[in-house]
Design an enzyme around this catalytic site. Sequence first.
Site, PDB file in Angstrom:
ATOM      1  N   ASP A  30       7.048 -10.453  -8.431  1.00  0.00           N
ATOM      2  CA  ASP A  30       6.685 -10.028  -7.076  1.00  0.00           C
ATOM      3  C   ASP A  30       7.902  -9.364  -6.423  1.00  0.00           C
ATOM      4  OD1 ASP A  30       4.299 -11.090  -4.870  1.00  0.00           O
ATOM      5  OD2 ASP A  30       6.189 -10.293  -4.067  1.00  0.00           O
ATOM      6  N   ASN A  85      -4.942 -15.533  -3.053  1.00  0.00           N
ATOM      7  CA  ASN A  85      -5.387 -15.137  -1.719  1.00  0.00           C
ATOM      8  C   ASN A  85      -6.596 -14.206  -1.878  1.00  0.00           C
ATOM      9  OD1 ASN A  85      -3.143 -16.463  -0.541  1.00  0.00           O
ATOM     10  ND2 ASN A  85      -1.856 -14.661  -0.884  1.00  0.00           N
ATOM     11  N   HIS A  98      -5.277 -10.920  -8.413  1.00  0.00           N
ATOM     12  CA  HIS A  98      -3.972 -11.389  -8.890  1.00  0.00           C
ATOM     13  C   HIS A  98      -3.794 -12.866  -8.611  1.00  0.00           C
ATOM     14  CE1 HIS A  98      -3.438  -9.770  -4.787  1.00  0.00           C
ATOM     15  NE2 HIS A  98      -2.506 -10.682  -4.601  1.00  0.00           N
ATOM     16  N   LEU A  99      -3.087 -13.522  -9.528  1.00  0.00           N
ATOM     17  CA  LEU A  99      -2.612 -14.880  -9.328  1.00  0.00           C
ATOM     18  C   LEU A  99      -1.133 -14.792  -8.995  1.00  0.00           C
ATOM     19  CD1 LEU A  99      -3.958 -16.879 -12.432  1.00  0.00           C
ATOM     20  CD2 LEU A  99      -5.215 -16.169 -10.403  1.00  0.00           C
ATOM     21  N   HIS A 100      -0.709 -15.500  -7.960  1.00  0.00           N
ATOM     22  CA  HIS A 100       0.719 -15.705  -7.728  1.00  0.00           C
ATOM     23  C   HIS A 100       1.135 -16.943  -8.530  1.00  0.00           C
ATOM     24  CE1 HIS A 100       1.162 -13.215  -3.931  1.00  0.00           C
ATOM     25  NE2 HIS A 100      -0.147 -13.410  -3.905  1.00  0.00           N
TER      26      HIS A 100
HETATM   27  P1  DGP Z   1      -1.298 -10.765  -1.665  1.00  0.00           P
HETATM   28  O1  DGP Z   1      -0.700 -10.795  -0.284  1.00  0.00           O
HETATM   29  O2  DGP Z   1      -1.828 -12.130  -2.107  1.00  0.00           O
HETATM   30  O3  DGP Z   1      -2.324  -9.660  -1.802  1.00  0.00           O
HETATM   31  O4  DGP Z   1      -0.098 -10.449  -2.644  1.00  0.00           O
HETATM   32  C1  DGP Z   1       0.368  -9.178  -2.886  1.00  0.00           C
HETATM   33  C2  DGP Z   1       1.763  -9.304  -3.412  1.00  0.00           C
HETATM   34  O5  DGP Z   1       2.136  -8.075  -3.985  1.00  0.00           O
HETATM   35  C3  DGP Z   1       2.824  -9.619  -2.358  1.00  0.00           C
HETATM   36  O6  DGP Z   1       3.369 -10.923  -2.594  1.00  0.00           O
HETATM   37  C4  DGP Z   1       3.888  -8.561  -2.546  1.00  0.00           C
HETATM   38  C5  DGP Z   1       3.519  -7.920  -3.850  1.00  0.00           C
HETATM   39  N1  DGP Z   1       3.799  -6.515  -3.913  1.00  0.00           N
HETATM   40  C6  DGP Z   1       3.420  -5.574  -3.004  1.00  0.00           C
HETATM   41  N2  DGP Z   1       3.843  -4.359  -3.371  1.00  0.00           N
HETATM   42  C7  DGP Z   1       4.494  -4.528  -4.562  1.00  0.00           C
HETATM   43  C8  DGP Z   1       5.159  -3.630  -5.453  1.00  0.00           C
HETATM   44  O7  DGP Z   1       5.221  -2.422  -5.253  1.00  0.00           O
HETATM   45  N3  DGP Z   1       5.731  -4.180  -6.556  1.00  0.00           N
HETATM   46  C9  DGP Z   1       5.679  -5.523  -6.817  1.00  0.00           C
HETATM   47  N4  DGP Z   1       6.286  -5.958  -7.924  1.00  0.00           N
HETATM   48  N5  DGP Z   1       5.053  -6.384  -6.001  1.00  0.00           N
HETATM   49  C10 DGP Z   1       4.468  -5.896  -4.896  1.00  0.00           C
END
Ligand code: DGP
Length: 112
Positions: A30, A85, A98-100
Amino acid sequence: MPDCLFCQIIAGDIPAEVVAETSTAFAFRDVNPQAPLHVLVVPRTHAADVGELAEVEPGTVPELVRVARQVATEAGHDSYRLVVNTGAEAGQTVLHAHLHVLAGRALAWPPG
Ligand code: DGP
């Protein structure tokens, strides 16, 4: 989906630190980590959220969970949290399932 951020990451058009890949799943760090380990595990197939993925490609849902466990255990973490989420009010900002995977610090409960 050309306008989807995570589809562009999977395609290699946007750089990311990739930590695992299978034929159906893709895992990368992330960009805004909330724990020492914070990885996103996503399906290669575009679906807006995990519930939609369960409808269109049900076999990939357990594969995401399997890859999440692999990522956590390979990083040395027996304890980890999976967060999904779903919908804006629940905090979803990217409309690709996606899974965090969060690990490496004590995680409070309930989440905010
Ligand atoms: P959510 O809020 O659950 O939809 O999570 C989206 C996640 O994606 C957030 O924790 C930040 C991550 N994220 C957003 N843009 C990028 C990106 O360009 N690259 C990466 N690696 N992660 C990203």
